[in-house]
Design a protein around this motif. Sequence first.
Motif, PDB file in Angstrom:
ATOM      1  N   LEU A   1      -9.336  -9.821  -8.144  1.00 23.09           N
ATOM      2  CA  LEU A   1     -10.392  -9.020  -8.812  1.00 23.09           C
ATOM      3  C   LEU A   1     -11.516  -9.932  -9.448  1.00 23.09           C
ATOM      4  CD1 LEU A   1      -7.853  -6.947 -11.006  1.00 23.09           C
ATOM      5  CD2 LEU A   1      -9.169  -6.205  -9.190  1.00 23.09           C
ATOM      6  N   ALA A   2     -11.084 -11.260  -9.826  1.00 20.68           N
ATOM      7  CA  ALA A   2     -12.237 -12.057 -10.130  1.00 20.68           C
ATOM      8  C   ALA A   2     -13.230 -12.216  -9.031  1.00 20.68           C
ATOM      9  CB  ALA A   2     -11.787 -13.434 -10.832  1.00 20.68           C
ATOM     10  N   LEU A   3     -12.912 -12.671  -7.863  1.00 24.22           N
ATOM     11  CA  LEU A   3     -13.444 -12.952  -6.788  1.00 24.22           C
ATOM     12  C   LEU A   3     -14.323 -11.642  -6.300  1.00 24.22           C
ATOM     13  CD1 LEU A   3     -10.985 -14.806  -4.427  1.00 24.22           C
ATOM     14  CD2 LEU A   3     -13.144 -15.851  -5.733  1.00 24.22           C
ATOM     15  N   ILE A   4     -14.008 -10.309  -6.535  1.00 20.18           N
ATOM     16  CA  ILE A   4     -14.595  -9.197  -6.119  1.00 20.18           C
ATOM     17  C   ILE A   4     -15.847  -9.083  -7.197  1.00 20.18           C
ATOM     18  CG2 ILE A   4     -14.835  -6.635  -6.375  1.00 20.18           C
ATOM     19  CD1 ILE A   4     -11.725  -6.713  -5.692  1.00 20.18           C
ATOM     20  N   LEU A   5     -15.762  -9.453  -8.344  1.00 15.30           N
ATOM     21  CA  LEU A   5     -16.755  -9.663  -9.471  1.00 15.30           C
ATOM     22  C   LEU A   5     -17.849 -10.713  -9.012  1.00 15.30           C
ATOM     23  CD1 LEU A   5     -17.703  -8.394 -12.360  1.00 15.30           C
ATOM     24  CD2 LEU A   5     -16.478 -10.564 -13.362  1.00 15.30           C
ATOM     25  N   TYR A   6     -17.438 -11.760  -8.602  1.00 10.35           N
ATOM     26  CA  TYR A   6     -18.198 -12.743  -8.236  1.00 10.35           C
ATOM     27  C   TYR A   6     -18.851 -12.455  -6.966  1.00 10.35           C
ATOM     28  CZ  TYR A   6     -20.540 -16.826  -6.417  1.00 10.35           C
ATOM     29  OH  TYR A   6     -21.247 -17.748  -6.066  1.00 10.35           O
ATOM     30  N   LEU A   7     -18.576 -11.537  -6.010  1.00  9.09           N
ATOM     31  CA  LEU A   7     -18.937 -11.145  -4.708  1.00  9.09           C
ATOM     32  C   LEU A   7     -20.200 -10.281  -5.089  1.00  9.09           C
ATOM     33  CD1 LEU A   7     -19.076 -11.113  -1.626  1.00  9.09           C
ATOM     34  CD2 LEU A   7     -17.463  -9.121  -1.730  1.00  9.09           C
ATOM     35  N   VAL A   8     -19.981  -9.426  -6.208  1.00 10.37           N
ATOM     36  CA  VAL A   8     -20.851  -8.472  -6.550  1.00 10.37           C
ATOM     37  C   VAL A   8     -22.188  -9.146  -6.901  1.00 10.37           C
ATOM     38  CG1 VAL A   8     -21.614  -6.575  -8.092  1.00 10.37           C
ATOM     39  CG2 VAL A   8     -19.416  -6.458  -6.735  1.00 10.37           C
ATOM     40  N   LEU A   9     -21.768 -10.033  -7.858  1.00  8.92           N
ATOM     41  CA  LEU A   9     -23.096 -10.916  -8.572  1.00  8.92           C
ATOM     42  C   LEU A   9     -23.778 -11.596  -7.465  1.00  8.92           C
ATOM     43  CD1 LEU A   9     -21.263 -12.070 -11.647  1.00  8.92           C
ATOM     44  CD2 LEU A   9     -23.129 -10.341 -11.707  1.00  8.92           C
ATOM     45  N   HIS A  10     -23.001 -12.300  -6.485  1.00 11.31           N
ATOM     46  CA  HIS A  10     -23.689 -13.209  -5.130  1.00 11.31           C
ATOM     47  C   HIS A  10     -24.671 -12.166  -4.485  1.00 11.31           C
ATOM     48  CE1 HIS A  10     -23.699 -16.421  -3.168  1.00 11.31           C
ATOM     49  NE2 HIS A  10     -22.922 -16.388  -2.214  1.00 11.31           N
ATOM     50  N   ILE A  11     -24.000 -11.085  -4.002  1.00 12.13           N
ATOM     51  CA  ILE A  11     -24.964 -10.074  -3.230  1.00 12.13           C
ATOM     52  C   ILE A  11     -26.350 -10.003  -3.974  1.00 12.13           C
ATOM     53  CG2 ILE A  11     -25.100  -7.703  -1.991  1.00 12.13           C
ATOM     54  CD1 ILE A  11     -21.975  -8.005  -1.415  1.00 12.13           C
ATOM     55  N   TRP A  12     -26.214  -9.536  -5.303  1.00  7.53           N
ATOM     56  CA  TRP A  12     -27.281  -9.354  -6.182  1.00  7.53           C
ATOM     57  C   TRP A  12     -28.065 -10.356  -6.189  1.00  7.53           C
ATOM     58  CZ3 TRP A  12     -27.612  -9.971 -11.900  1.00  7.53           C
ATOM     59  CH2 TRP A  12     -28.907  -9.541 -12.413  1.00  7.53           C
ATOM     60  N   VAL A  13     -27.647 -11.523  -6.395  1.00  3.62           N
ATOM     61  CA  VAL A  13     -28.410 -12.714  -6.860  1.00  3.62           C
ATOM     62  C   VAL A  13     -29.153 -13.119  -5.471  1.00  3.62           C
ATOM     63  CG1 VAL A  13     -28.574 -15.215  -7.315  1.00  3.62           C
ATOM     64  CG2 VAL A  13     -27.059 -13.754  -8.490  1.00  3.62           C
ATOM     65  N   ILE A  14     -28.597 -13.072  -4.434  1.00  3.06           N
ATOM     66  CA  ILE A  14     -29.140 -13.561  -3.118  1.00  3.06           C
ATOM     67  C   ILE A  14     -30.095 -12.665  -2.643  1.00  3.06           C
ATOM     68  CG2 ILE A  14     -28.724 -13.942  -0.578  1.00  3.06           C
ATOM     69  CD1 ILE A  14     -27.813 -16.125  -2.701  1.00  3.06           C
ATOM     70  N   SER A  15     -30.007 -11.365  -2.863  1.00  2.00           N
ATOM     71  CA  SER A  15     -31.331 -10.221  -2.706  1.00  2.00           C
ATOM     72  C   SER A  15     -32.360 -10.672  -3.171  1.00  2.00           C
ATOM     73  CB  SER A  15     -30.644  -8.843  -3.196  1.00  2.00           C
ATOM     74  OG  SER A  15     -30.815  -8.604  -4.706  1.00  2.00           O
TER      75      SER A  15
ATOM     76  N   GLU B   1     -18.909 -22.818 -11.203  1.00  2.24           N
ATOM     77  CA  GLU B   1     -18.709 -22.771  -9.624  1.00  2.24           C
ATOM     78  C   GLU B   1     -17.700 -23.696  -9.238  1.00  2.24           C
ATOM     79  OE1 GLU B   1     -22.527 -24.298  -8.198  1.00  2.24           O
ATOM     80  OE2 GLU B   1     -22.898 -22.277  -7.314  1.00  2.24           O
ATOM     81  N   LEU B   2     -17.267 -24.767 -10.275  1.00  2.00           N
ATOM     82  CA  LEU B   2     -15.977 -25.467  -9.724  1.00  2.00           C
ATOM     83  C   LEU B   2     -14.886 -24.669  -9.911  1.00  2.00           C
ATOM     84  CD1 LEU B   2     -15.599 -28.516  -8.527  1.00  2.00           C
ATOM     85  CD2 LEU B   2     -15.231 -29.052 -11.296  1.00  2.00           C
ATOM     86  N   GLY B   3     -15.022 -23.837 -11.023  1.00  2.00           N
ATOM     87  CA  GLY B   3     -13.859 -23.198 -11.461  1.00  2.00           C
ATOM     88  C   GLY B   3     -13.688 -21.962 -10.088  1.00  2.00           C
ATOM     89  N   LEU B   4     -14.764 -21.362  -9.713  1.00  3.72           N
ATOM     90  CA  LEU B   4     -14.578 -20.468  -8.411  1.00  3.72           C
ATOM     91  C   LEU B   4     -14.061 -21.059  -7.240  1.00  3.72           C
ATOM     92  CD1 LEU B   4     -15.934 -18.016  -7.273  1.00  3.72           C
ATOM     93  CD2 LEU B   4     -17.957 -19.454  -6.568  1.00  3.72           C
ATOM     94  N   TRP B   5     -14.397 -22.468  -7.102  1.00  3.84           N
ATOM     95  CA  TRP B   5     -13.601 -23.303  -5.986  1.00  3.84           C
ATOM     96  C   TRP B   5     -12.125 -23.297  -6.062  1.00  3.84           C
ATOM     97  CZ3 TRP B   5     -13.516 -24.775  -1.122  1.00  3.84           C
ATOM     98  CH2 TRP B   5     -12.991 -25.797  -0.855  1.00  3.84           C
ATOM     99  N   GLY B   6     -11.885 -23.581  -7.346  1.00  4.70           N
ATOM    100  CA  GLY B   6     -10.397 -23.491  -7.721  1.00  4.70           C
ATOM    101  C   GLY B   6      -9.669 -22.136  -7.355  1.00  4.70           C
ATOM    102  N   VAL B   7     -10.368 -21.122  -7.786  1.00  5.35           N
ATOM    103  CA  VAL B   7      -9.834 -19.442  -7.955  1.00  5.35           C
ATOM    104  C   VAL B   7      -9.856 -19.396  -6.122  1.00  5.35           C
ATOM    105  CG1 VAL B   7     -10.280 -17.121  -7.983  1.00  5.35           C
ATOM    106  CG2 VAL B   7     -10.791 -18.749  -9.893  1.00  5.35           C
ATOM    107  N   ILE B   8     -10.831 -19.645  -5.289  1.00  8.96           N
ATOM    108  CA  ILE B   8     -10.979 -19.534  -4.031  1.00  8.96           C
ATOM    109  C   ILE B   8      -9.659 -19.858  -3.264  1.00  8.96           C
ATOM    110  CG2 ILE B   8     -12.222 -19.899  -1.858  1.00  8.96           C
ATOM    111  CD1 ILE B   8     -14.714 -19.164  -3.422  1.00  8.96           C
ATOM    112  N   ILE B   9      -9.754 -21.269  -3.643  1.00 11.16           N
ATOM    113  CA  ILE B   9      -8.501 -22.056  -3.219  1.00 11.16           C
ATOM    114  C   ILE B   9      -7.096 -21.398  -3.214  1.00 11.16           C
ATOM    115  CG2 ILE B   9      -7.262 -24.503  -3.271  1.00 11.16           C
ATOM    116  CD1 ILE B   9      -9.757 -24.167  -1.208  1.00 11.16           C
ATOM    117  N   TYR B  10      -6.806 -21.114  -4.552  1.00  5.20           N
ATOM    118  CA  TYR B  10      -5.449 -20.355  -4.689  1.00  5.20           C
ATOM    119  C   TYR B  10      -5.470 -19.171  -3.941  1.00  5.20           C
ATOM    120  CZ  TYR B  10      -1.686 -18.051  -6.286  1.00  5.20           C
ATOM    121  OH  TYR B  10      -0.591 -17.262  -6.379  1.00  5.20           O
ATOM    122  N   HIS B  11      -6.332 -18.298  -4.152  1.00  6.05           N
ATOM    123  CA  HIS B  11      -6.402 -16.955  -3.304  1.00  6.05           C
ATOM    124  C   HIS B  11      -6.302 -17.443  -1.751  1.00  6.05           C
ATOM    125  CE1 HIS B  11      -6.847 -12.635  -3.647  1.00  6.05           C
ATOM    126  NE2 HIS B  11      -7.397 -12.774  -2.522  1.00  6.05           N
TER     127      HIS B  11
END
Lengths: 126, 121
Positions: free
Chosen positions: B27-41, B65-75
Amino acid sequence: MNIKFVPGDSGMRRWFFQRITGIFLVVLLLVHFTIMHFIGTGETTYQTVASRLASPLWKTFDLAFLVFALYHGLAGLWVVVDDYVHKDGWRIFIYSLIVLGGALLLALGALTIITFSPQMLTTVKM
Amino acid sequence: MKKNVYELKYRYHTGSVAWVLHRLSGLALILYLVLHIWVISNLNNPAGFNKVMAFLNEPLFKLLELGLWGVIIYHAINGLRVILVDFFGGSKNQKKLFWGVVVVGIVVFIAGAVPFIGNLK
């Protein structure tokens, strides 16, 4: 490994594709993080992004990444809703949001990647 | 009052904890993905893009971002465990596999965190 799909929407295809897209995402993510954060300066600027995204190869990479990540994320969300939301009205409402939101994000992301062409860097104010 | 049969009650053991964490990280990664697509636009506007990126280069976002790396690694690594259990007969060793996820996860997290921190100005 012997997988037989049963007819109808049992969720089995979703289950299967979640695993397939997951494997792709692990590979794409490792490349992505290595390029963005582990090698080079680690700083993201228009110039560094533009130099990659000008190439059709990176456009293809990013498009694949976008499609796989969106599908995987929203299919996951779909299952979570399936598990915890039980009123028909709410389910239809949230499923519609997922489909609509997914379509909008896909359009926004794909347009960003496909229409990208590097602009004159001299016009960039640093 | 009608009893809610869908009450969120789980029996906690390695498998169920891994599963709950997988959902929460997802769920956290979905939230990040939405923000990511928006920022990159913002890429259609070079000056605006650099402005946003300069803002995101602040230490707070680097920490996130380091926390994001941790969440991604776990998932990612727990996801590979799920695949081993589902497709390759890993269910017999699922407990060992869970602890494998923890160990491999910590190693990969550190392997990424070192160059990540080294690249910070």
